[in-house]
Design a protein around this motif. Structure first.
Motif, PDB file in Angstrom:
ATOM      1  N   VAL A 268       0.841  -1.197   0.000  1.00 57.14           N
ATOM      2  CA  VAL A 268       0.000   0.000   0.000  1.00 57.14           C
ATOM      3  C   VAL A 268       0.879   1.251   0.000  1.00 57.14           C
ATOM      4  CG1 VAL A 268      -1.736   1.310   1.273  1.00 57.14           C
ATOM      5  CG2 VAL A 268      -1.862  -1.185   1.189  1.00 57.14           C
ATOM      6  N   GLN A 269       1.963   1.195   0.771  1.00 55.95           N
ATOM      7  CA  GLN A 269       2.872   2.344   0.818  1.00 55.95           C
ATOM      8  C   GLN A 269       3.499   2.606  -0.549  1.00 55.95           C
ATOM      9  OE1 GLN A 269       2.885   4.162   3.519  1.00 55.95           O
ATOM     10  NE2 GLN A 269       1.511   2.673   4.468  1.00 55.95           N
ATOM     11  N   LEU A 270       3.778   1.550  -1.294  1.00 54.45           N
ATOM     12  CA  LEU A 270       4.336   1.732  -2.629  1.00 54.45           C
ATOM     13  C   LEU A 270       3.330   2.429  -3.545  1.00 54.45           C
ATOM     14  CD1 LEU A 270       6.143  -1.689  -3.249  1.00 54.45           C
ATOM     15  CD2 LEU A 270       7.132   0.488  -2.505  1.00 54.45           C
ATOM     16  N   VAL A 271       2.062   2.051  -3.409  1.00 54.77           N
ATOM     17  CA  VAL A 271       1.024   2.699  -4.216  1.00 54.77           C
ATOM     18  C   VAL A 271       0.932   4.178  -3.867  1.00 54.77           C
ATOM     19  CG1 VAL A 271      -1.439   2.778  -4.728  1.00 54.77           C
ATOM     20  CG2 VAL A 271      -0.290   0.577  -4.476  1.00 54.77           C
ATOM     21  N   LEU A 272       0.975   4.485  -2.566  1.00 56.51           N
ATOM     22  CA  LEU A 272       0.907   5.883  -2.131  1.00 56.51           C
ATOM     23  C   LEU A 272       2.096   6.676  -2.660  1.00 56.51           C
ATOM     24  CD1 LEU A 272      -0.258   5.516   1.594  1.00 56.51           C
ATOM     25  CD2 LEU A 272      -1.613   6.200  -0.393  1.00 56.51           C
TER      26      LEU A 272
ATOM     27  N   PHE B 169      -9.651   0.213  -7.654  1.00 57.05           N
ATOM     28  CA  PHE B 169      -8.244  -0.128  -7.851  1.00 57.05           C
ATOM     29  C   PHE B 169      -7.474  -0.009  -6.538  1.00 57.05           C
ATOM     30  CE2 PHE B 169      -3.928   1.544  -8.527  1.00 57.05           C
ATOM     31  CZ  PHE B 169      -3.353   0.463  -9.169  1.00 57.05           C
ATOM     32  N   PHE B 170      -7.666   1.104  -5.856  1.00 58.87           N
ATOM     33  CA  PHE B 170      -6.927   1.338  -4.612  1.00 58.87           C
ATOM     34  C   PHE B 170      -7.337   0.333  -3.539  1.00 58.87           C
ATOM     35  CE2 PHE B 170      -5.626   3.417  -0.733  1.00 58.87           C
ATOM     36  CZ  PHE B 170      -4.441   4.043  -1.094  1.00 58.87           C
ATOM     37  N   TYR B 171      -8.633   0.048  -3.451  1.00 62.00           N
ATOM     38  CA  TYR B 171      -9.121  -0.893  -2.443  1.00 62.00           C
ATOM     39  C   TYR B 171      -8.587  -2.297  -2.690  1.00 62.00           C
ATOM     40  CZ  TYR B 171     -12.424  -2.746   1.009  1.00 62.00           C
ATOM     41  OH  TYR B 171     -12.983  -3.331   2.106  1.00 62.00           O
ATOM     42  N   SER B 172      -8.561  -2.710  -3.962  1.00 71.17           N
ATOM     43  CA  SER B 172      -8.061  -4.050  -4.282  1.00 71.17           C
ATOM     44  C   SER B 172      -6.572  -4.164  -3.977  1.00 71.17           C
ATOM     45  CB  SER B 172      -8.320  -4.378  -5.756  1.00 71.17           C
ATOM     46  OG  SER B 172      -7.613  -3.482  -6.601  1.00 71.17           O
ATOM     47  N   ILE B 173      -5.824  -3.072  -4.196  1.00 69.66           N
ATOM     48  CA  ILE B 173      -4.397  -3.069  -3.855  1.00 69.66           C
ATOM     49  C   ILE B 173      -4.209  -3.117  -2.346  1.00 69.66           C
ATOM     50  CG2 ILE B 173      -2.311  -1.657  -3.857  1.00 69.66           C
ATOM     51  CD1 ILE B 173      -2.833  -2.990  -6.504  1.00 69.66           C
TER      52      ILE B 173
END
Length: 382
Positions: free
Chosen positions: A83-87, A364-368
């Motif tokens: 999640v941190q990588l996505v952020l 997308f964000f929730y699935s990640i």
């Protein structure tokens, strides 16, 4: 939720801002203040009728009383390291967008000149920053330092170009907070007052306060938004026969634009259409548009009532699901409150694209974040 917080909802904020944007200029007119040169004074009474029918649709929509007995979407696990990588990735994208904006703005000082230089980047930033904040609010249910950085960067950009809509991000924060903490009506009233002052501060700074500065300031505060100008002109054009009712064509165009089939559109963006119809030598779309004017030019007064009744009902239904713990409904409630209020001075195309693209980003964000969904059956009690 506490008794006080039952009054706090996306629909409440939408109604308050709608009254402010539409009836504020009308009040300024009847108080004897100068009005925009483009407003057709002979059609002001008819425009007030349109505004009141829209408000009637919103108030009647509160009759919809549904209570979900089960949660639709649940969280399957705790947040993971990726999640941190996505952020970080999203932050880099937003940071690069800001850097590109600053390079393109250069020495431009007027808002129109700045928008001409940065083009579509302006709308990307105006949507992405609030989108990230609302996604995180719906999943994390808290306002973190990361969100604060986004908010400050977004605020700085808005102040730089003269946009006031950064204030609207406060609304999703209030809505999310109200689900878990008690908010007194006194504090809420004071906060809304501060928001109103912030929202109009830029106009006051740009205004040339000649003569009685208090009266000039009051005039500037009441004269926010171009809805009255748009509606009076649309009413006149229909009456004199410039065009007939479109019977839903603009809404079909919005759906075609959403799925990138613009070549089949009949009218296109109403903000640009209005500029061309009005014949002003200004930047295309400079006047914005009016969400109730679009409803009227499609189906008349019935269309206005029906459209705003649907908007209010959807706000009501999704907010009840959010109260029950549905993360997706919470996101739609808080993000749609920002987009819908922003689109009061725009068109359905703006509202539809903002909300649909936002929901896709949320999935997308929730699935990640959680890897998968837990979909449960939901029953409704009326």
């Amino acid at each position: 939720m506490t008794n006080n917080n039952r009054l706090i909802s996306p629909l409440m904020f939408y109604i308050l801002f709608y009254i402010y944007f539409t009836l504020g200029p009308v009040l300024a007119y009847y108080l004897g203040f100068g009005i925009y040169s483009g407003i057709k004074e002979t059609y002001i009474a008819d425009a007030v009728t349109v505004f009141c029918i829209a408000l009637l649709g919103l108030f009647v929509s509160k009759i919809v009383q549904s209570r979900p007995s089960k949660i639709l979407v649940g969280e399957s696990s705790r947040s993971k390291w990726h999640v941190q990588l996505v952020l970080i990735a999203l932050s880099l994208v937003l940071g690069l967008a800001y850097l590109n904006l600053m390079m393109k703005i250069g020495g431009a000082s007027k808002k129109s000149d700045i928008l001409d230089k940065i083009g579509a980047l302006h709308y990307i930033v105006m949507y992405i920053a609030p989108l990230l904040v609302c996604i995180r609010l719906s999943i994390k249910r808290s306002f973190t330092k990361y969100d604060a950085v986004i908010f400050m960067a977004f605020t700085w950009y808005c102040l730089l170009i003269g946009e006031r809509d950064f204030v609207l991000i406060i609304i999703p924060c209030i809505l999310t907070y109200s689900l878990y903490r008690k908010i007194s009506l006194t504090k809420l009233g004071l906060l809304l007052l501060v928001c109103s002052i912030l929202f109009t501060a830029l106009s006051l700074l740009r205004a040339n306060l000649e003569g009685d500065s208090v009266l000039e300031a009051l005039k500037a505060i009441l004269s926010q938004g171009s809805n009255l100008m748009i509606v009076t002109n649309v009413l006149r054009w229909i009456e004199v026969g410039y065009f007939d009712f479109y019977y839903g064509v603009t809404y079909v165009d919005s759906v075609l634009s959403l799925v990138q089939l613009k070549q089949f559109e009949t009218i296109g963006r109403l903000t640009i259409w209005f500029t061309e119809m009005y014949g002003a030598n200004v930047r295309p779309g400079a006047f914005g548009f009016s969400i109730e004017a679009e409803a009227f030019m499609n189906f008349g007064y019935i269309g206005v009532f029906a459209f705003f009744f649907c908007v209010g009902s959807l706000f009501r239904v999704f907010w009840l699901r959010a109260i029950a713990g549905d993360s997706l409904a919470l996101f739609i409630s808080v993000y749609a409150s920002y987009i819908a209020i922003y689109a009061i001075r725009g068109d359905f195309n703006m509202m539809l694209k903002g909300i649909v693209y936002g929901v896709l980003a949320w999935f997308f964000f929730y699935s990640i974040t959680y890897g998968r969904f837990i979909i449960r059956k939901i029953s409704w009690e009326r």
